[in-house]
Design an enzyme around this catalytic site. Structure first.
Site, PDB file in Angstrom:
ATOM      1  N   HIS A   1      34.188  -0.717  90.597  1.00 59.74           N
ATOM      2  CA  HIS A   1      34.228   0.621  89.977  1.00 59.74           C
ATOM      3  C   HIS A   1      35.444   1.372  90.516  1.00 59.74           C
ATOM      4  O   HIS A   1      35.804   1.210  91.679  1.00 59.74           O
ATOM      5  CB  HIS A   1      32.941   1.384  90.284  1.00 59.74           C
ATOM      6  CG  HIS A   1      32.824   2.648  89.501  1.00 59.74           C
ATOM      7  ND1 HIS A   1      33.493   3.804  89.856  1.00 59.74           N
ATOM      8  CD2 HIS A   1      32.160   2.931  88.353  1.00 59.74           C
ATOM      9  CE1 HIS A   1      33.218   4.743  88.969  1.00 59.74           C
ATOM     10  NE2 HIS A   1      32.420   4.245  88.043  1.00 59.74           N
TER      11      HIS A   1
ATOM     12  N   GLU B   1      36.538   0.913  81.856  1.00 56.47           N
ATOM     13  CA  GLU B   1      36.368   2.326  82.215  1.00 56.47           C
ATOM     14  C   GLU B   1      37.726   2.958  82.491  1.00 56.47           C
ATOM     15  O   GLU B   1      38.251   2.844  83.607  1.00 56.47           O
ATOM     16  CB  GLU B   1      35.503   2.457  83.470  1.00 56.47           C
ATOM     17  CG  GLU B   1      34.058   2.071  83.258  1.00 56.47           C
ATOM     18  CD  GLU B   1      33.143   2.830  84.221  1.00 56.47           C
ATOM     19  OE1 GLU B   1      32.292   3.576  83.721  1.00 56.47           O
ATOM     20  OE2 GLU B   1      33.289   2.700  85.436  1.00 56.47           O
TER      21      GLU B   1
HETATM   22  P1  13P Z   1      30.881   9.623  83.540  1.00 57.71           P
HETATM   23  O1  13P Z   1      29.955   9.051  82.497  1.00 57.71           O
HETATM   24  O2  13P Z   1      30.243  10.705  84.354  1.00 57.71           O
HETATM   25  O3  13P Z   1      32.211   9.999  82.979  1.00 57.71           O
HETATM   26  O4  13P Z   1      31.140   8.458  84.605  1.00 57.71           O
HETATM   27  C1  13P Z   1      31.460   7.189  84.144  1.00 57.71           C
HETATM   28  C2  13P Z   1      31.272   6.211  85.228  1.00 57.71           C
HETATM   29  O5  13P Z   1      31.876   6.297  86.282  1.00 57.71           O
HETATM   30  C3  13P Z   1      30.308   5.134  85.010  1.00 57.71           C
HETATM   31  O6  13P Z   1      30.462   4.111  85.940  1.00 57.71           O
END
Ligand code: 13P
Length: 258
Positions: free
Chosen positions: A102, A172
Site C-alpha cells: 500500500h 491505487e
Molecule cells: P480512500 O478510499 O480513503 O481514498 O483510501 C483508499 C485507500 O487507501 C485504500 O487502500
C-alpha cells in the site's frame, strides 16, 4: 482457508480505525446484519476487511459474511528477528488475505525488494495476496505507465508463478487516495491495461486476462459501480468509505445490483 473468488471483490482498508476491538466487533456485527437484510442478493461472503493484525483472530471468528485480513506483513524469513509478524503466523491466526505495498506502507520506506519478498511469502502461506501499484503523479508523456509496468515486474520477480492464481492486483493512484477526486473510469482503464500488459510479459496473456484487478482511491457509494462497469476492474479497495458501516454496505449493495 483458500478463498474462492467470485467478482466483485470489495475490500475495506480500515487503516488505524476503529481504535478499539470493541468498536470493531460492533462494526462487523452490524455489517453482517445489514448484509443479511439487504434487498440485493449478496453472496455468502460479500466483503473483505483489512484490519489491524491484533484484531484478526477475533474478527475472523466473528465475521460470517466476509473475509478478514491484514494491511501489511513482514517479508522476513522465519528466524531470529524481533518485532515482526510473518505471513504463516497471520494465516494460522485466521487471516484470509493480506494487502502488500500500500502506498502508505511504501511511504514508510518499504523497498521493491522487500515487497517482492512479502508477496512471495504471503502466497506461499496460501494467503490471497493483494499487491498494490499506483503513480504519485501523472506526467503528460505517460511515463508513469512504463514505471508502473516496471514496478509490477520487479515486485513479482521473486514470486513462484505456480502461486499466481492467488494474487490480486490493486491499482491505487496515490493522488486519489484520501482525496475528494477519484480517477475517472477511463484513467483507471488505461492503467489497468498497462498493468495487465506487464503481467502478460511475466505470466502469459491468458493469466493477464483473467487476473483480478481492483481500483482504490476516493471510492464512494455513488461511484463504486462505475469502476466495475467502465474501469476494467473486478473490485474495489476502499479506505474512508469502508470505515462507516452504512457507506460500506451501500457500496456492497451498489456493486451487486443488477
Ligand atoms: P480512500 O478510499 O480513503 O481514498 O483510501 C483508499 C485507500 O487507501 C485504500 O487502500
Amino acid at each position: 482457508n483458500m478463498i474462492k473468488r467470485t467478482a466483485p471483490i470489495i475490500v475495506g482498508n480500515w487503516k488505524t480505525t476503529p481504535e478499539t476491538l470493541q468498536e470493531a466487533t460492533k462494526f462487523v456485527k452490524n455489517l453482517d446484519k445489514k448484509c443479511s437484510s439487504s434487498k440485493t442478493k449478496l453472496p455468502k461472503k460479500a466483503y473483505y476487511i483489512a484490519t489491524s493484525d491484533i484484531f484478526i483472530p477475533h474478527l475472523a471468528e466473528l465475521s460470517e459474511r466476509g473475509y478478514v485480513g491484514s494491511q501489511n506483513i513482514s517479508g522476513i524469513r522465519p528466524g531470529q528477528v524481533t518485532g515482526v509478524t510473518i505471513p504463516s503466523q497471520i494465516a494460522s491466526a485466521g487471516a484470509d488475505f493480506v494487502i502488500i505495498g500500500h502506498s502508505e506502507v511504501r511511504k514508510q520506506g518499504e523497498t521493491v525488494e522487500e515487497r517482492s519478498h512479502k508477496v512471495a511469502l504471503s502466497l506461499q502461506a496460501k494467503l490471497t495476496t493483494i499487491a498494490c501499484f499506483g503513480e504519485h503523479t501523472r506526467d503528460k508523456n505517460g511515463n508513469y505507465l512504463s514505471e508502473l509496468e516496471e514496478d509490477v515486474k520487479k515486485t513479482l520477480s521473486l514470486v513462484d508463478r505456480s502461486l499466481f492464481n492467488n494474487l490480486i492486483i490493486a491499482y491505487e493512484p496515490v493522488w486519489a487516495i484520501g482525496s475528494k477526486n477519484p480517477a475517472t473510469t477511463s484513467e483507471c482503464f488505461e492503467v489497468v491495461i498497462a498493468l495487465r500488459r506487464a503481467l502478460a510479459s511475466i505470466a502469459g496473456i491468458d493469466y493477464a486476462k483473467k487476473v483480478q484487478v481492483l481500483y482504490g482511491g476516493a471510492v464512494a457509494p455513488d461511484n463504486a459501480k462505475d469502476f466495475l462497469e467502465d474501469g476494467g476492474v473486478d473490485g474495489l479497495l476502499i479506505g474512508r468509505a469502508s470505515q462507516d458501516v452504512q457507506s460500506f454496505v451501500d457500496i456492497i449493495n451498489a456493486c451487486y445490483e443488477k
